[in-house]
Design a protein around this motif. Structure first.
Motif, short mmCIF file in Angstrom:
data_model
loop_
_atom_site.label_atom_id
_atom_site.label_comp_id
_atom_site.label_asym_id
_atom_site.label_seq_id
_atom_site.Cartn_x
_atom_site.Cartn_y
_atom_site.Cartn_z
N THR A 59 -1.79 8.32 -1.54
CA THR A 59 -0.41 7.85 -1.48
C THR A 59 0.07 7.62 -0.05
O THR A 59 1.02 6.88 0.18
CB THR A 59 0.54 8.86 -2.15
OG1 THR A 59 0.33 10.15 -1.56
CG2 THR A 59 0.29 8.94 -3.66
N ILE A 89 2.03 5.58 -5.06
CA ILE A 89 3.27 6.36 -5.12
C ILE A 89 3.99 6.08 -6.44
O ILE A 89 4.45 7.02 -7.12
CB ILE A 89 4.18 6.05 -3.91
CG1 ILE A 89 3.60 6.67 -2.64
CG2 ILE A 89 5.61 6.56 -4.16
CD1 ILE A 89 4.30 6.27 -1.35
N LEU A 90 4.08 4.81 -6.84
CA LEU A 90 4.75 4.47 -8.09
C LEU A 90 4.01 5.06 -9.29
O LEU A 90 4.64 5.55 -10.24
CB LEU A 90 4.90 2.96 -8.25
CG LEU A 90 5.84 2.27 -7.25
CD1 LEU A 90 5.89 0.77 -7.51
CD2 LEU A 90 7.22 2.89 -7.25
N GLU A 92 2.20 7.84 -9.29
CA GLU A 92 2.50 9.28 -9.30
C GLU A 92 3.93 9.51 -9.82
O GLU A 92 4.19 10.46 -10.57
CB GLU A 92 2.33 9.88 -7.91
CG GLU A 92 2.48 11.38 -7.90
CD GLU A 92 2.10 12.02 -6.58
OE1 GLU A 92 2.70 13.07 -6.27
OE2 GLU A 92 1.23 11.50 -5.86
N TRP A 93 4.85 8.66 -9.44
CA TRP A 93 6.24 8.73 -9.90
C TRP A 93 6.29 8.65 -11.42
O TRP A 93 6.96 9.46 -12.08
CB TRP A 93 7.02 7.61 -9.23
CG TRP A 93 8.44 7.41 -9.64
CD1 TRP A 93 9.42 8.37 -9.72
CD2 TRP A 93 9.06 6.18 -9.99
NE1 TRP A 93 10.62 7.80 -10.09
CE2 TRP A 93 10.43 6.45 -10.26
CE3 TRP A 93 8.61 4.87 -10.07
CZ2 TRP A 93 11.32 5.46 -10.62
CZ3 TRP A 93 9.51 3.88 -10.42
CH2 TRP A 93 10.85 4.18 -10.70
N THR A 96 4.41 11.86 -13.01
CA THR A 96 5.01 13.18 -12.81
C THR A 96 6.48 13.26 -13.20
O THR A 96 6.99 14.35 -13.46
CB THR A 96 4.90 13.63 -11.34
OG1 THR A 96 5.69 12.74 -10.52
CG2 THR A 96 3.46 13.66 -10.87
N GLU A 98 8.76 12.87 -11.17
CA GLU A 98 9.44 13.31 -9.95
C GLU A 98 10.42 12.21 -9.51
O GLU A 98 10.16 11.03 -9.70
CB GLU A 98 8.39 13.51 -8.86
CG GLU A 98 8.91 13.88 -7.51
CD GLU A 98 8.97 15.38 -7.30
OE1 GLU A 98 9.98 15.85 -6.75
OE2 GLU A 98 8.02 16.07 -7.69
N GLU A 99 11.54 12.60 -8.93
CA GLU A 99 12.47 11.61 -8.40
C GLU A 99 11.75 10.81 -7.31
O GLU A 99 11.08 11.39 -6.45
CB GLU A 99 13.71 12.31 -7.82
CG GLU A 99 14.71 11.33 -7.28
CD GLU A 99 15.75 11.97 -6.37
OE1 GLU A 99 16.58 11.22 -5.87
OE2 GLU A 99 15.69 13.18 -6.12
N LEU A 100 11.88 9.49 -7.33
CA LEU A 100 11.12 8.64 -6.41
C LEU A 100 11.43 8.95 -4.96
O LEU A 100 10.51 9.06 -4.13
CB LEU A 100 11.34 7.16 -6.71
CG LEU A 100 10.52 6.19 -5.86
CD1 LEU A 100 9.02 6.45 -5.99
CD2 LEU A 100 10.85 4.75 -6.24
N LEU A 103 9.64 12.05 -3.91
CA LEU A 103 8.20 11.81 -3.80
C LEU A 103 7.87 11.09 -2.50
O LEU A 103 6.95 11.49 -1.77
CB LEU A 103 7.72 11.01 -5.01
CG LEU A 103 6.24 10.68 -5.08
CD1 LEU A 103 5.39 11.95 -5.07
CD2 LEU A 103 5.96 9.88 -6.34
#
Length: 131
Positions: A59, A89-90, A92-93, A96, A98-100, A103
């Motif tokens: 990432t 990154i997107l 993983e977003w 998960t 998780e809030e972008l 992250l």
């Protein structure tokens, strides 16, 4: 539920710059001059150099000489750079939830840790103490 377009390279860069601006000034000053660049995915050369087979596993990346290894006598060959990879990154977003922004901030801070000369193990240890 209606979905808009995925965040762009510029959106990720804006988030990274916002996250950087929130870092305490003494630490932010040590990062000054380090470029933040957002690319879609890591290139094949980078993946081979890192020993990573899956481009979705990377990432972010710090390229440069860590502060712990710099000398005032050194002539920099290229600027230190923190690379953020948008598509991993997107992914993983999405995976998960998780809030972008959080992250992106975490990836940025991880790479800043490498700029300060910390290893992945050091950073993992610090992140474990934090949460």
């Amino acid at each position: 539920m209606r979905h808009g377009p995925p965040p762009s390279l510029e959106d990720i860069l804006d988030m990274a710059e916002t996250a950087l601006s929130a870092i305490p000034a003494p630490l932010r000053d040590l990062v000054r001059g380090t470029a933040i660049v957002v690319e879609e995915t890591p290139d094949d050369e980078t993946l081979a150099e890192m020993g990573i087979d899956n481009p979705w596993d990377l990432t972010g990346l710090y390229r440069g000489v860590p502060l712990t290894q710099k000398s005032v006598l050194d002539v920099p060959l290229s600027p230190d750079t923190i690379l953020l990879f948008r598509e991993p990154i997107l992914l993983e977003w999405i995976e998960t939830g998780e809030e972008l922004f959080r992250l992106v901030r975490n990836v940025l801070i991880h790479e800043i840790g490498h700029h300060f000369g910390l290893s992945d193990a050091d950073i993992d240890r610090l992140e474990g103490e934090e949460g």
